[in-house]
Enzyme design. Structure first.
Site, PDB file in Angstrom:
ATOM      1  N   GLU A   1       0.796  -1.210  -0.123  1.00  9.24           N
ATOM      2  CA  GLU A   1       0.050   0.182  -0.058  1.00  9.24           C
ATOM      3  C   GLU A   1       0.892   1.146  -0.196  1.00  9.24           C
ATOM      4  O   GLU A   1       1.806   1.489   0.383  1.00  9.24           O
ATOM      5  CB  GLU A   1      -0.955  -0.061   1.361  1.00  9.24           C
ATOM      6  CG  GLU A   1      -1.975  -1.103   1.115  1.00  9.24           C
ATOM      7  CD  GLU A   1      -2.715  -1.344   2.526  1.00  9.24           C
ATOM      8  OE1 GLU A   1      -3.919  -1.649   2.363  1.00  9.24           O
ATOM      9  OE2 GLU A   1      -2.136  -1.166   3.533  1.00  9.24           O
TER      10      GLU A   1
ATOM     11  N   CYS B   1       3.062   8.698   1.385  1.00  7.66           N
ATOM     12  CA  CYS B   1       3.572   7.722   2.530  1.00  7.66           C
ATOM     13  C   CYS B   1       3.972   6.581   1.395  1.00  7.66           C
ATOM     14  O   CYS B   1       3.171   5.859   1.083  1.00  7.66           O
ATOM     15  CB  CYS B   1       2.737   7.687   3.601  1.00  7.66           C
ATOM     16  SG  CYS B   1       3.151   6.267   4.719  1.00  7.66           S
TER      17      CYS B   1
ATOM     18  N   CYS C   1       7.701  -6.690   6.206  1.00 11.17           N
ATOM     19  CA  CYS C   1       8.915  -6.309   7.042  1.00 11.17           C
ATOM     20  C   CYS C   1       9.427  -7.259   8.073  1.00 11.17           C
ATOM     21  O   CYS C   1       8.891  -8.038   8.306  1.00 11.17           O
ATOM     22  CB  CYS C   1       8.484  -5.255   8.164  1.00 11.17           C
ATOM     23  SG  CYS C   1      10.059  -4.062   8.869  1.00 11.17           S
TER      24      CYS C   1
ATOM     25  N   CYS D   1       8.202  -5.409  14.823  1.00  6.68           N
ATOM     26  CA  CYS D   1       7.788  -4.506  15.961  1.00  6.68           C
ATOM     27  C   CYS D   1       6.473  -5.208  16.478  1.00  6.68           C
ATOM     28  O   CYS D   1       5.638  -5.409  15.729  1.00  6.68           O
ATOM     29  CB  CYS D   1       7.810  -3.121  15.688  1.00  6.68           C
ATOM     30  SG  CYS D   1       9.141  -2.424  14.902  1.00  6.68           S
TER      31      CYS D   1
ATOM     32  N   CYS E   1       3.159  -3.337  15.187  1.00  7.48           N
ATOM     33  CA  CYS E   1       2.866  -2.906  13.933  1.00  7.48           C
ATOM     34  C   CYS E   1       2.023  -3.794  13.343  1.00  7.48           C
ATOM     35  O   CYS E   1       2.429  -5.040  13.475  1.00  7.48           O
ATOM     36  CB  CYS E   1       4.440  -2.818  13.312  1.00  7.48           C
ATOM     37  SG  CYS E   1       4.064  -2.314  11.695  1.00  7.48           S
TER      38      CYS E   1
ATOM     39  N   GLU F   1      10.984  -1.693   6.080  1.00  8.73           N
ATOM     40  CA  GLU F   1      11.859  -0.823   6.677  1.00  8.73           C
ATOM     41  C   GLU F   1      12.877  -0.351   5.389  1.00  8.73           C
ATOM     42  O   GLU F   1      13.653  -1.088   5.215  1.00  8.73           O
ATOM     43  CB  GLU F   1      12.812  -1.936   7.626  1.00  8.73           C
ATOM     44  CG  GLU F   1      14.247  -1.208   8.075  1.00  8.73           C
ATOM     45  CD  GLU F   1      14.126  -0.001   8.920  1.00  8.73           C
ATOM     46  OE1 GLU F   1      13.216   0.426   9.708  1.00  8.73           O
ATOM     47  OE2 GLU F   1      14.824   0.828   8.405  1.00  8.73           O
TER      48      GLU F   1
ATOM     49  N   SER G   1      12.268   7.061   7.231  1.00  9.79           N
ATOM     50  CA  SER G   1      12.056   6.399   8.666  1.00  9.79           C
ATOM     51  C   SER G   1      12.460   5.157   8.792  1.00  9.79           C
ATOM     52  O   SER G   1      12.181   4.353   8.075  1.00  9.79           O
ATOM     53  CB  SER G   1      10.422   6.569   8.966  1.00  9.79           C
ATOM     54  OG  SER G   1      10.136   6.109  10.301  1.00  9.79           O
TER      55      SER G   1
ATOM     56  N   LEU H   1      11.714   5.947  17.619  1.00  6.33           N
ATOM     57  CA  LEU H   1      12.368   5.621  18.943  1.00  6.33           C
ATOM     58  C   LEU H   1      11.421   4.999  19.939  1.00  6.33           C
ATOM     59  O   LEU H   1      11.575   3.741  20.574  1.00  6.33           O
ATOM     60  CB  LEU H   1      12.653   7.102  19.623  1.00  6.33           C
ATOM     61  CG  LEU H   1      13.627   6.706  20.618  1.00  6.33           C
ATOM     62  CD1 LEU H   1      15.091   6.354  20.643  1.00  6.33           C
ATOM     63  CD2 LEU H   1      13.771   8.190  21.344  1.00  6.33           C
TER      64      LEU H   1
ATOM     65  N   ASN I   1      -2.309   3.358  17.384  1.00  7.44           N
ATOM     66  CA  ASN I   1      -3.583   3.102  16.737  1.00  7.44           C
ATOM     67  C   ASN I   1      -3.928   1.646  16.854  1.00  7.44           C
ATOM     68  O   ASN I   1      -3.209   0.709  16.307  1.00  7.44           O
ATOM     69  CB  ASN I   1      -3.577   3.427  15.180  1.00  7.44           C
ATOM     70  CG  ASN I   1      -4.807   3.312  14.511  1.00  7.44           C
ATOM     71  OD1 ASN I   1      -5.995   3.668  15.092  1.00  7.44           O
ATOM     72  ND2 ASN I   1      -4.803   3.383  13.272  1.00  7.44           N
TER      73      ASN I   1
ATOM     74  N   CYS J   1       0.173   6.692   8.295  1.00  6.59           N
ATOM     75  CA  CYS J   1       1.463   5.891   7.780  1.00  6.59           C
ATOM     76  C   CYS J   1       1.818   5.025   8.958  1.00  6.59           C
ATOM     77  O   CYS J   1       1.703   5.318  10.114  1.00  6.59           O
ATOM     78  CB  CYS J   1       2.569   6.985   7.822  1.00  6.59           C
ATOM     79  SG  CYS J   1       2.404   7.823   6.388  1.00  6.59           S
TER      80      CYS J   1
HETATM   81  N1  SAH Z   1       9.894   0.748   9.016  1.00  7.52           N
HETATM   82  C1  SAH Z   1      10.189   1.998   9.352  1.00  7.52           C
HETATM   83  C2  SAH Z   1       8.910   2.882   8.538  1.00  7.52           C
HETATM   84  C3  SAH Z   1       7.651   2.308   8.297  1.00  7.52           C
HETATM   85  S1  SAH Z   1       6.673   2.257   9.884  1.00  7.52           S
HETATM   86  C4  SAH Z   1       9.887   2.576  10.918  1.00  7.52           C
HETATM   87  O1  SAH Z   1       9.552   1.605  11.781  1.00  7.52           O
HETATM   88  O2  SAH Z   1      10.475   3.521  11.147  1.00  7.52           O
HETATM   89  C5  SAH Z   1       6.309   4.056  10.219  1.00  7.52           C
HETATM   90  C6  SAH Z   1       5.890   4.710  11.292  1.00  7.52           C
HETATM   91  O3  SAH Z   1       4.701   4.302  11.752  1.00  7.52           O
HETATM   92  C7  SAH Z   1       6.814   4.153  12.504  1.00  7.52           C
HETATM   93  O4  SAH Z   1       7.214   5.057  13.389  1.00  7.52           O
HETATM   94  C8  SAH Z   1       6.066   3.212  13.155  1.00  7.52           C
HETATM   95  O5  SAH Z   1       6.625   2.913  14.517  1.00  7.52           O
HETATM   96  C9  SAH Z   1       4.645   3.583  13.103  1.00  7.52           C
HETATM   97  N2  SAH Z   1       3.469   2.692  13.416  1.00  7.52           N
HETATM   98  C10 SAH Z   1       3.626   1.324  13.216  1.00  7.52           C
HETATM   99  N3  SAH Z   1       2.529   0.780  13.759  1.00  7.52           N
HETATM  100  C11 SAH Z   1       1.606   1.664  14.434  1.00  7.52           C
HETATM  101  C12 SAH Z   1       0.308   1.743  14.940  1.00  7.52           C
HETATM  102  N4  SAH Z   1      -0.290   0.729  15.178  1.00  7.52           N
HETATM  103  N5  SAH Z   1       0.062   3.077  15.452  1.00  7.52           N
HETATM  104  C13 SAH Z   1       0.566   4.155  15.161  1.00  7.52           C
HETATM  105  N6  SAH Z   1       1.955   4.003  14.528  1.00  7.52           N
HETATM  106  C14 SAH Z   1       2.429   2.883  14.114  1.00  7.52           C
HETATM  107 FE1  SF4 Z   2       8.758  -2.858  10.212  1.00  2.47          FE
HETATM  108 FE2  SF4 Z   2       8.537  -0.223  11.068  1.00  2.47          FE
HETATM  109 FE3  SF4 Z   2       6.469  -1.823  11.364  1.00  2.47          FE
HETATM  110 FE4  SF4 Z   2       8.781  -2.153  12.844  1.00  2.47          FE
HETATM  111  S1  SF4 Z   2       7.219  -0.303  12.848  1.00  2.47           S
HETATM  112  S2  SF4 Z   2       7.769  -3.993  11.899  1.00  2.47           S
HETATM  113  S3  SF4 Z   2      10.324  -1.581  11.417  1.00  2.47           S
HETATM  114  S4  SF4 Z   2       7.287  -1.542   9.391  1.00  2.47           S
END
Ligand code: SAH
Ligand code: SF4
Length: 362
Positions: free
Chosen positions: A86, A112, A119, A123, A126, A170, A201, A225, A300, A343
């Site tokens: 997406e 975005c 990925c 995390c 995520c 990532e 990011s 972070l 979220n 995003c």
């Molecule tokens: N992998 C990279 C870029 C994609 S994620 C990274 O982790 O930075 C982009 C952003 O969305 C990151 O800061 C991630 O932590 C955040 N994100 C992921 N899942 C989320 C959620 N459920 N609610 C809010 N932000 C989220």
């Molecule tokens: Fe990958 Fe970013 Fe999601 Fe972490 S937050 S699993 S690095 S897309």
């Protein structure tokens, strides 16, 4: 079949002679958004045939488009090998001063982009992580997202857009392709999106941050972070066991930052986990000496997630604490929340072929 969006202008010049043909092709692709070689009228027929035989300007199939009531749009693409990913189109109000110093309301567009299908980082909060990792996106697949979003939204070539690599994946795990895409997007004869308007990011892969810095692309850096101590960060982001907070901060300190810009630190605020003022205090100390800005993101929640959305008042207090002590901090608007298009919150809905598809011409 090669993806035509994967080539720099220099590369096209070496592939097609005379070299001005490359500029003409760039003009068709990135100024006119033409995706049929046969319609590129000022190219000789033989060249058009050669292009059509060996290259494709339609590599992504738009299979679903969801629009939020705030104007955010989520695009679901299908790749040539049948995978889906997406991209998100975000429209924000923007105030600018005109030549008479009057404030005028304009619109700011941010795309975005995804850098991978799935990925590897995993995390725990995520959506993307849930589906595991499929593959890297190619250079052309990254660039084509921008062309389709610009064309679909009727944005003329000169309309400025910002790019954030905050969709699926990532970006630093696909650094070579992302770096080349950044260059192609910034070509002056093409989309002309300067690297300064593009933000990578990352979950904080310290050695790759160093590599990215050494490439000197002029791109902006954002660090996810999310926690100020290693124990919590490792719980949220297991990759922290390999690259802890200190290693990330050290890598950021060496990163070449544009004189007018700051490194963005994204901090995902999760209810009762990291939303307390003590964490804000530690965050302030951690970023001491760095030209930083903090972007607070409200977690979220999604099905099956163990975490909860924080109270907005607590997030505001957290932000105020930082701002009062001189650190730039903003709370990210949850755009497109009704279609889970903010995003980093992308996830393919059950892909059982029963999409509520809005038919679209490619
Ligand atoms: N992998 C990279 C870029 C994609 S994620 C990274 O982790 O930075 C982009 C952003 O969305 C990151 O800061 C991630 O932590 C955040 N994100 C992921 N899942 C989320 C959620 N459920 N609610 C809010 N932000 C989220
Ligand atoms: Fe990958 Fe970013 Fe999601 Fe972490 S937050 S699993 S690095 S897309």
């Amino acid at each position: 079949m090669h993806n035509i969006y994967g080539y720099t202008l220099e590369e096209l010049k070496s592939l097609f002679s005379p070299s001005f043909r490359a500029k003409q092709i760039y003009n068709w692709l990135y100024i006119c958004y033409e995706n049929e070689f046969d319609k590129m009228e000022n190219l000789p027929k033989s060249l058009r045939q050669e292009l059509a035989r060996d290259y494709s300007a339609k590599n992504l199939d738009l299979i679903k488009l969801e629009e939020s009531n705030d104007g955010t749009k989520k695009y679901l693409f299908k790749t040539f090998d049948g995978h889906t990913f997406e991209s998100v189109f975000l429209k924000m109000k923007d105030k600018k001063k005109n030549e008479n110093n009057q404030v005028i309301e304009g619109e700011k567009y941010t795309f975005c982009l995804s850098s991978q299908i799935g990925c590897k980082v995993g995390c725990t909060f995520c959506f993307t992580a849930k589906g595991g990792f499929v593959r890297d996106l190619s250079v052309g697949e990254i660039v084509e997202q921008v062309v389709i979003l610009k064309r679909d939204n009727g944005l003329a070539a000169h309309k400025r857009v910002n790019i954030v690599y905050m969709g699926m994946g990532e970006p630093l795990h696909n650094l070579a392709n992302v770096a080349k895409a950044i260059k192609i997007l910034s070509e002056l004869d093409g989309l002309s999106i300067s690297a300064r308007r593009q933000t990578i990011s990352t979950s904080g892969i310290a050695p790759r941050i160093k590599e990215l810095g050494e490439l000197n692309l002029g791109v902006q850096l954002a660090i996810s972070l999310h926690a100020v101590d290693d124990a919590l960060r490792s719980r949220l982001m297991p990759i922290n066991k390999a690259y802890n907070i200190e290693s990330i901060i050290n890598a950021v300190k060496e990163f070449p930052v544009d004189a007018r810009k700051r490194v963005m630190f994204e901090y995902l605020v999760i209810k009762n986990i990291n939303d307390d003022l003590n964490s804000a205090k530690r965050l302030l100390a951690l970023l001491n000496g760095i030209k930083a800005k903090v972007n607070l993101i409200l977690f979220n929640p999604h099905e099956g997630s163990e975490f909860e959305r924080p109270e907005i008042d607590r997030v505001k207090k957290f932000a105020d604490f930082l701002i009062q002590r001189g650190l730039l901090a903003t709370i990210r608007e949850s755009k497109g929340i009704d279609i889970s298009a903010a995003c980093g919150q992308l996830r393919e809905k059950e892909n059982n072929g029963n999409f509520n598809v809005r038919a679209r011409k490619k």
